[in-house]
Write an enzyme that holds these catalytic residues in place. Structure first.
Site, mmCIF file in Angstrom:
data_model
loop_
_atom_site.group_PDB
_atom_site.id
_atom_site.type_symbol
_atom_site.label_atom_id
_atom_site.label_comp_id
_atom_site.label_asym_id
_atom_site.label_seq_id
_atom_site.Cartn_x
_atom_site.Cartn_y
_atom_site.Cartn_z
ATOM 1 N N ASP A 212 -4.281 11.166 7.877
ATOM 2 C CA ASP A 212 -3.028 10.692 8.460
ATOM 3 C C ASP A 212 -2.621 11.471 9.697
ATOM 4 O O ASP A 212 -2.791 12.678 9.777
ATOM 5 C CB ASP A 212 -1.916 10.759 7.415
ATOM 6 C CG ASP A 212 -2.152 9.747 6.306
ATOM 7 O OD1 ASP A 212 -2.407 8.585 6.652
ATOM 8 O OD2 ASP A 212 -2.117 10.116 5.132
ATOM 9 N N GLU B 196 0.887 -1.157 0.000
ATOM 10 C CA GLU B 196 0.000 0.000 0.000
ATOM 11 C C GLU B 196 0.927 1.209 0.000
ATOM 12 O O GLU B 196 1.750 1.358 0.906
ATOM 13 C CB GLU B 196 -0.874 -0.042 1.259
ATOM 14 C CG GLU B 196 -2.041 0.888 1.256
ATOM 15 C CD GLU B 196 -3.085 0.578 0.189
ATOM 16 O OE1 GLU B 196 -3.846 1.496 -0.123
ATOM 17 O OE2 GLU B 196 -3.143 -0.546 -0.345
#
Length: 268
Positions: A60, A49
């Site tokens: 994030d 990924e």
């Protein structure tokens, strides 16, 4: 997309889960980033990924935000990321490669052109982190036109309606969130999500990979025991990169041992 199907069929036969590491392309520089990716695969990663550096990665936490900043500081562009992807694919023809993106980067040169480029370099899937399922039609349609699996996130509080949509539109794998919030090993994944995994299977969703806060082998084996097809770990891996910026060889050695342990746990 077939690479995911082949992978999950092989793992199923061996009665083991997938271990999928996440890193940002170009962190901390192109050359070391390619070495990192080779190391992850050599140590047992079943799929990749990969993030493309983005200035405002909403999903994030600080660890992966810093990875983005390091890649930017090294001058890494989306065009260079695609060149890297072509190199990775040439060297590793069978491993599934997924991209974790934000919509602005997909829009940049047009949605269709983006997915066409993904197909050209051998990408298997794309997850657009800031596009909810109900707004995903132009993305998933372009993805399928170019043989790219559209990946959708299944949050821990998903209702039946959302589960059905994720199952209906997703291909490749389903990204099952351990918890809500942002990524980060410091926010450890919650308890395994048996009920969601059972529902996703009932609705014939693509196999579920559990992610967010996965930082220990115990969490990988717990995810597999709960019925997930495997686990994704990002922040814990990126932390190893961050900690060893001054010693690239030590960085690779630590990554190798971390990934080996996480992969071993997927066989539990």
């Amino acid at each position: 997309m077939e690479r995911y199907e082949n992978l999950f069929a092989q793992l199923n036969d061996r009665r083991e889960g997938a271990f999928v590491p996440f890193v940002t392309l170009g962190d901390p520089g192109i050359e070391q980033s390619l070495k990192i990716i080779d190391t992850l695969i050599d140590a047992g990663a079943n799929a990749l990924e990969l993030g493309v550096p983005f200035s405002d990665p909403l999903a994030d936490g600080p660890t992966i935000q810093n990875a983005n900043l390091r890649a930017f500081a090294a001058g890494v562009t989306p065009a260079q990321c695609f060149e890297m992807l072509a190199l990775i694919r040439e060297k590793h023809p069978t491993i599934p490669i997924g991209l974790l993106m934000y919509a602005n980067l997909v829009f940049n040169n047009g949605i269709d052109a983006f997915y066409a480029r993904c197909e050209q370099v051998g990408v298997d899937s794309v997850l657009v982190a800031d596009v909810p399922v109900e707004e995903s039609a132009p993305f998933r349609q372009a993805a399928l036109r170019h043989n790219i699996a559209p990946i959708f996130i299944c949050p821990p509080n998903a209702d039946d309606d959302l589960l059905r949509q994720v199952a209906s539109y997703g291909r490749g794998y389903t990204y099952l969130l351990s918890r809500s919030g942002v990524t980060g090993a410091e926010n450890r994944g919650a308890l395994p999500l048996h009920h969601l995994i059972e529902k996703l299977k009932e609705y014939h969703a693509a196999p579920a990979l559990q992610g967010f806060g996965i930082s220990s082998p115990e969490q990988v084996s717990a995810a597999v025991r709960a019925g997930a097809a495997g686990a994704i770990s990002g922040s814990a891996i990126v932390k190893i990169i961050e900690k060893n910026l001054a010693s690239p060889e030590q960085m690779l050695a630590e990554l190798r041992s971390f990934v080996s342990a996480m992969k071993a746990a997927s066989r539990a």
